[in-house]
Design a protein around this motif. Sequence first.
Motif, PDB file in Angstrom:
ATOM      1  N   LEU A   1     -41.408  36.178   8.685  1.00 33.92           N
ATOM      2  CA  LEU A   1     -42.540  36.820   8.007  1.00 33.92           C
ATOM      3  C   LEU A   1     -42.060  37.936   7.076  1.00 33.92           C
ATOM      4  O   LEU A   1     -42.563  38.086   5.953  1.00 33.92           O
ATOM      5  CB  LEU A   1     -43.536  37.380   9.024  1.00 33.92           C
ATOM      6  CG  LEU A   1     -44.380  36.354   9.757  1.00 33.92           C
ATOM      7  CD1 LEU A   1     -45.144  37.013  10.895  1.00 33.92           C
ATOM      8  CD2 LEU A   1     -45.313  35.648   8.804  1.00 33.92           C
ATOM      9  N   LEU A   2     -41.084  38.713   7.517  1.00 43.62           N
ATOM     10  CA  LEU A   2     -40.511  39.768   6.673  1.00 43.62           C
ATOM     11  C   LEU A   2     -39.896  39.177   5.418  1.00 43.62           C
ATOM     12  O   LEU A   2     -40.119  39.674   4.314  1.00 43.62           O
ATOM     13  CB  LEU A   2     -39.465  40.558   7.459  1.00 43.62           C
ATOM     14  CG  LEU A   2     -38.677  41.605   6.663  1.00 43.62           C
ATOM     15  CD1 LEU A   2     -39.600  42.715   6.166  1.00 43.62           C
ATOM     16  CD2 LEU A   2     -37.555  42.173   7.506  1.00 43.62           C
ATOM     17  N   ARG A   3     -39.153  38.103   5.580  1.00 46.62           N
ATOM     18  CA  ARG A   3     -38.537  37.451   4.415  1.00 46.62           C
ATOM     19  C   ARG A   3     -39.572  36.883   3.464  1.00 46.62           C
ATOM     20  O   ARG A   3     -39.415  36.970   2.240  1.00 46.62           O
ATOM     21  CB  ARG A   3     -37.580  36.357   4.886  1.00 46.62           C
ATOM     22  CG  ARG A   3     -36.359  36.953   5.530  1.00 46.62           C
ATOM     23  CD  ARG A   3     -35.446  35.883   6.027  1.00 46.62           C
ATOM     24  NE  ARG A   3     -34.269  36.500   6.609  1.00 46.62           N
ATOM     25  CZ  ARG A   3     -33.445  35.868   7.397  1.00 46.62           C
ATOM     26  NH1 ARG A   3     -33.639  34.593   7.673  1.00 46.62           N
ATOM     27  NH2 ARG A   3     -32.407  36.491   7.890  1.00 46.62           N
ATOM     28  N   ASP A   4     -40.626  36.289   4.011  1.00 47.19           N
ATOM     29  CA  ASP A   4     -41.697  35.764   3.170  1.00 47.19           C
ATOM     30  C   ASP A   4     -42.357  36.876   2.379  1.00 47.19           C
ATOM     31  O   ASP A   4     -42.628  36.727   1.186  1.00 47.19           O
ATOM     32  CB  ASP A   4     -42.750  35.026   4.019  1.00 47.19           C
ATOM     33  CG  ASP A   4     -42.220  33.751   4.638  1.00 47.19           C
ATOM     34  OD1 ASP A   4     -41.150  33.276   4.241  1.00 47.19           O
ATOM     35  OD2 ASP A   4     -42.895  33.240   5.563  1.00 47.19           O
TER      36      ASP A   4
ATOM     37  N   GLN B   1     -41.005  39.830   1.557  1.00 49.76           N
ATOM     38  CA  GLN B   1     -40.066  40.351   0.563  1.00 49.76           C
ATOM     39  C   GLN B   1     -39.907  39.391  -0.621  1.00 49.76           C
ATOM     40  O   GLN B   1     -39.729  39.827  -1.752  1.00 49.76           O
ATOM     41  CB  GLN B   1     -38.710  40.624   1.207  1.00 49.76           C
ATOM     42  CG  GLN B   1     -38.753  41.815   2.151  1.00 49.76           C
ATOM     43  CD  GLN B   1     -37.468  41.981   2.943  1.00 49.76           C
ATOM     44  OE1 GLN B   1     -36.725  41.021   3.182  1.00 49.76           O
ATOM     45  NE2 GLN B   1     -37.215  43.206   3.379  1.00 49.76           N
ATOM     46  N   ALA B   2     -39.981  38.107  -0.365  1.00 45.57           N
ATOM     47  CA  ALA B   2     -39.862  37.117  -1.442  1.00 45.57           C
ATOM     48  C   ALA B   2     -41.075  37.160  -2.372  1.00 45.57           C
ATOM     49  O   ALA B   2     -40.951  36.875  -3.565  1.00 45.57           O
ATOM     50  CB  ALA B   2     -39.713  35.714  -0.858  1.00 45.57           C
ATOM     51  N   GLY B   3     -42.217  37.559  -1.842  1.00 47.36           N
ATOM     52  CA  GLY B   3     -43.445  37.628  -2.646  1.00 47.36           C
ATOM     53  C   GLY B   3     -43.568  38.883  -3.474  1.00 47.36           C
ATOM     54  O   GLY B   3     -44.464  39.002  -4.289  1.00 47.36           O
ATOM     55  N   ARG B   4     -42.675  39.825  -3.299  1.00 48.26           N
ATOM     56  CA  ARG B   4     -42.742  41.091  -4.021  1.00 48.26           C
ATOM     57  C   ARG B   4     -42.080  41.009  -5.351  1.00 48.26           C
ATOM     58  O   ARG B   4     -41.157  40.501  -5.690  1.00 48.26           O
ATOM     59  CB  ARG B   4     -42.108  42.213  -3.205  1.00 48.26           C
ATOM     60  CG  ARG B   4     -42.908  42.455  -1.928  1.00 48.26           C
ATOM     61  CD  ARG B   4     -42.366  43.576  -1.156  1.00 48.26           C
ATOM     62  NE  ARG B   4     -42.941  44.784  -1.745  1.00 48.26           N
ATOM     63  CZ  ARG B   4     -42.481  45.989  -1.538  1.00 48.26           C
ATOM     64  NH1 ARG B   4     -41.448  46.174  -0.793  1.00 48.26           N
ATOM     65  NH2 ARG B   4     -43.059  47.035  -2.091  1.00 48.26           N
TER      66      ARG B   4
END
Length: 116
Positions: free
Chosen positions: A108-111, A113-116
């Motif tokens: 969830l953290l990676r998802d 960060q990828a959306g930022r």
Amino acid sequence: MATIASGALVTLEELAPSLPHFKHGISLRVTGKLQDYDVETAIAVIVDRNASLKVDTQHLNLNLRIGSIFQFIGELLLEPDQEAILKARVGRNVDGMDLNLYRQSLQLLRDFQAGR
């Protein structure tokens, strides 16, 4: 003054030669169950799912119990045969951590960060 890099959060499965975090000297944070520990060499082996990693614990003052869950921060060293060992500078016992929930929160953290 030299700065020390924070450890990138990775799962043990992400430490394969073909993946981006498999680099000599990279600073990582890994979590796994202690499978083996050699007192003479201070080398621990942690496992998570089907992956394992050797951890050099010579600079740590930890009570390492087989079967306990540990988290280590340190630098990844690659030996000539491409075997990886984490030279730990920080270690802590995280017994009680739900590893499945940990992996889900990491995704969830990676998802995010990828959306930022």
